[in-house]
Scaffold this active site. Structure first.
Site, short mmCIF file in Angstrom:
data_model
loop_
_atom_site.label_atom_id
_atom_site.label_comp_id
_atom_site.label_asym_id
_atom_site.label_seq_id
_atom_site.Cartn_x
_atom_site.Cartn_y
_atom_site.Cartn_z
N SER A 9 11.91 6.03 15.25
CA SER A 9 10.69 5.80 16.01
C SER A 9 11.05 5.42 17.45
O SER A 9 11.43 4.28 17.72
CB SER A 9 9.87 4.68 15.37
OG SER A 9 9.53 5.06 14.06
N LEU A 10 10.92 6.38 18.32
CA LEU A 10 11.32 6.16 19.72
C LEU A 10 10.18 5.47 20.48
O LEU A 10 10.36 4.41 21.04
CB LEU A 10 11.67 7.52 20.33
CG LEU A 10 12.58 7.53 21.53
CD1 LEU A 10 13.90 6.87 21.23
CD2 LEU A 10 12.82 8.98 21.99
N ASN A 11 9.06 6.15 20.53
CA ASN A 11 7.81 5.55 21.01
C ASN A 11 7.74 5.18 22.50
O ASN A 11 6.75 4.58 22.95
CB ASN A 11 7.41 4.32 20.18
CG ASN A 11 7.14 4.69 18.73
OD1 ASN A 11 6.93 5.85 18.42
ND2 ASN A 11 7.13 3.71 17.85
N SER A 39 12.23 6.69 7.72
CA SER A 39 11.87 6.47 9.12
C SER A 39 12.23 5.05 9.53
O SER A 39 11.84 4.08 8.87
CB SER A 39 10.35 6.69 9.28
OG SER A 39 9.93 6.33 10.57
N ASN A 73 -3.23 5.73 15.89
CA ASN A 73 -4.36 5.43 15.01
C ASN A 73 -4.85 4.03 15.33
O ASN A 73 -4.06 3.08 15.29
CB ASN A 73 -3.92 5.49 13.54
CG ASN A 73 -3.47 6.89 13.17
OD1 ASN A 73 -4.13 7.87 13.51
ND2 ASN A 73 -2.34 6.99 12.49
N CYS A 116 -0.65 6.41 9.89
CA CYS A 116 0.57 5.71 10.30
C CYS A 116 0.19 4.41 11.00
O CYS A 116 -0.67 4.39 11.87
CB CYS A 116 1.33 6.52 11.34
SG CYS A 116 2.05 8.00 10.71
N GLU A 136 0.82 -1.21 0.00
CA GLU A 136 0.00 0.00 0.00
C GLU A 136 0.85 1.27 0.00
O GLU A 136 1.95 1.28 0.56
CB GLU A 136 -0.92 0.01 1.22
CG GLU A 136 -2.01 -1.04 1.12
CD GLU A 136 -2.95 -1.04 2.31
OE1 GLU A 136 -4.14 -1.33 2.11
OE2 GLU A 136 -2.51 -0.75 3.43
N CYS A 147 3.45 8.61 1.10
CA CYS A 147 3.99 7.68 2.09
C CYS A 147 4.18 6.33 1.37
O CYS A 147 3.21 5.74 0.89
CB CYS A 147 2.98 7.58 3.23
SG CYS A 147 3.43 6.41 4.49
N CYS A 183 6.34 -6.68 7.35
CA CYS A 183 7.45 -6.21 8.17
C CYS A 183 7.75 -7.29 9.21
O CYS A 183 6.85 -7.95 9.71
CB CYS A 183 7.06 -4.90 8.87
SG CYS A 183 8.39 -4.18 9.85
N GLY A 187 6.82 -1.73 6.19
CA GLY A 187 8.20 -2.21 6.18
C GLY A 187 9.20 -1.37 6.94
O GLY A 187 8.92 -0.23 7.35
N GLU A 188 10.36 -1.96 7.15
CA GLU A 188 11.46 -1.27 7.81
C GLU A 188 12.50 -0.93 6.75
O GLU A 188 13.21 -1.80 6.25
CB GLU A 188 12.06 -2.19 8.90
CG GLU A 188 13.39 -1.73 9.46
CD GLU A 188 13.43 -0.27 9.92
OE1 GLU A 188 12.46 0.23 10.52
OE2 GLU A 188 14.45 0.40 9.64
#
Ligand code: SAH
Length: 317
Positions: A189-191, A166, A265, A309, A67, A80, A87, A134-135
């Protein structure tokens, strides 16, 4: 001939060899016979009802699905894109993680996502973000090659600062990226504000810790004209307390960076979005902190079509 092909495909967005009129007929016949110009087939285009976003479902030649999202906001048109089918990182809050990893996308498959959007939408593409499926740093070479095509003046001609990669935080690849002096923007991406929570929601944290990511982010920000972006998905009762905000501010206070707070989301997982009031409170604590970072809340586009996201996962394939 290479240059001619390159310009036809990436600068002019031509997807048929027939139209490449300055290339000899014999050579055109040869490439038609031996090469593929379209690596992706459009399976579905889903427009959003609440904004101008569209989500595109593509089918690859080996019957996989990926996508891509095109988001228009005033003069800004951000695409995007995906770097892998699925992933393998299993971040607990991300829908793509649920699919597992099928395979890496080729540089051609990455570029073709942008090419399609360029031809389909009338508005000029201004930004590209590797924030789809994906990464990207698990598919390093192809992602860099595709970015080079996006950046090239003979290709899409996008400024390097408008291409963002990212990553979940694959330390050796981030170091490689810094050493190779790429000018693309780096987002990490810390999160979470501490390793205990991060390890629970992002299994990769068992390998590379928050401290490593802050160090490497600092290193990147020292480069000329570059500033790392840290992303922080706010998950209700997991990482959204006032304490978390203070811990996060403390982690970032000496890093020249941008902090992107992303309200979660909702997906089919067991997490919930933080209430708006608390999102504001969380970001206010960070705003008021005297640190070297800037804070921004990223309200995702296209949520009604699951294009925000972390919502990309092929449901209808
Ligand atoms: N693998 C890369 C890029 C894909 S995800 C990475 O992890 O950075 C792009 C961003 O979306 C990441 O910052 C990720 O943490 C965030 N994200 C994932 N799932 C989300 C969700 N359900 N809601 C909001 N953001 C999410």
């Amino acid at each position: 001939r290479g240059k001619q092909l390159y310009e036809w495909m990436y600068r002019h967005g031509i997807v048929s060899f027939e139209k490449m009129t300055n290339i000899s007929k014999t050579f055109r016949d040869y490439i038609k016979e031996n090469c593929i110009i379209c690596t992706l087939h459009v399976e579905k285009i889903i427009p959003s009802n609440i904004d101008e976003s569209i989500k595109i479902l593509f089918r690859t030649h080996d019957e996989n699905f990926i996508e891509t999202v095109s988001m228009i906001d005033g003069d800004r048109h951000t695409v995007c894109i995906s770097s892998q089918v699925g992933c393998g990182l299993d971040c607990k809050f991300c829908e793509t993680g649920r699919m597992g990893l099928k395979r890496n996308l080729s540089a051609g498959e990455i570029v073709d996502q942008l090419l399609f959007v360029k031809n389909y939408q009338t508005q000029l593409i201004t930004n590209v973000v590797f924030m789809g499926m994906g990464e990207p740093f698990h598919n390093y070479e192809n992602v860099i090659n595709a970015s080079n095509i996006f950046h090239s003046p003979f290709g899409f001609n996008l400024a390097a600062s408008r291409i963002t990669i990212s990553t979940v935080g694959i330390l050796p690849q981030i170091k490689k990226f810094i050493n190779e002096k790429h000018k693309y923007k780096l987002a990490i991406s810390l999160n979470a504000s501490n390793d205990l929570v991060r390890s629970k929601i992002m299994p990769i944290n068992k390998k590379w810790k928050i401290e490593d990511l802050i160090m490497v982010g600092k290193e990147y920000s020292k480069l000329k004209k570059r500033q790392v972006m840290f992303e922080y998905v706010l998950l209700k009762d997991i990482n959204d307390s006032e304490d978390d905000a203070h811990q996060l501010a403390n982690l970032l206070k000496d890093v020249s960076c941008k902090l992107n707070i992303i309200p979660y989301n909702e997906t089919e997982g067991c997490f919930q979005r933080t209430e708006e009031e608390n999102i504001m409170r969380f970001s206010k604590i960070l705003h008021n902190y005297r640190g070297k970072f800037r804070v921004l809340i990223r309200w995702s586009k296209g949520q009604d079509i699951n294009a925000g996201c972390g919502q990309l996962a092929v449901q209808n394939a």
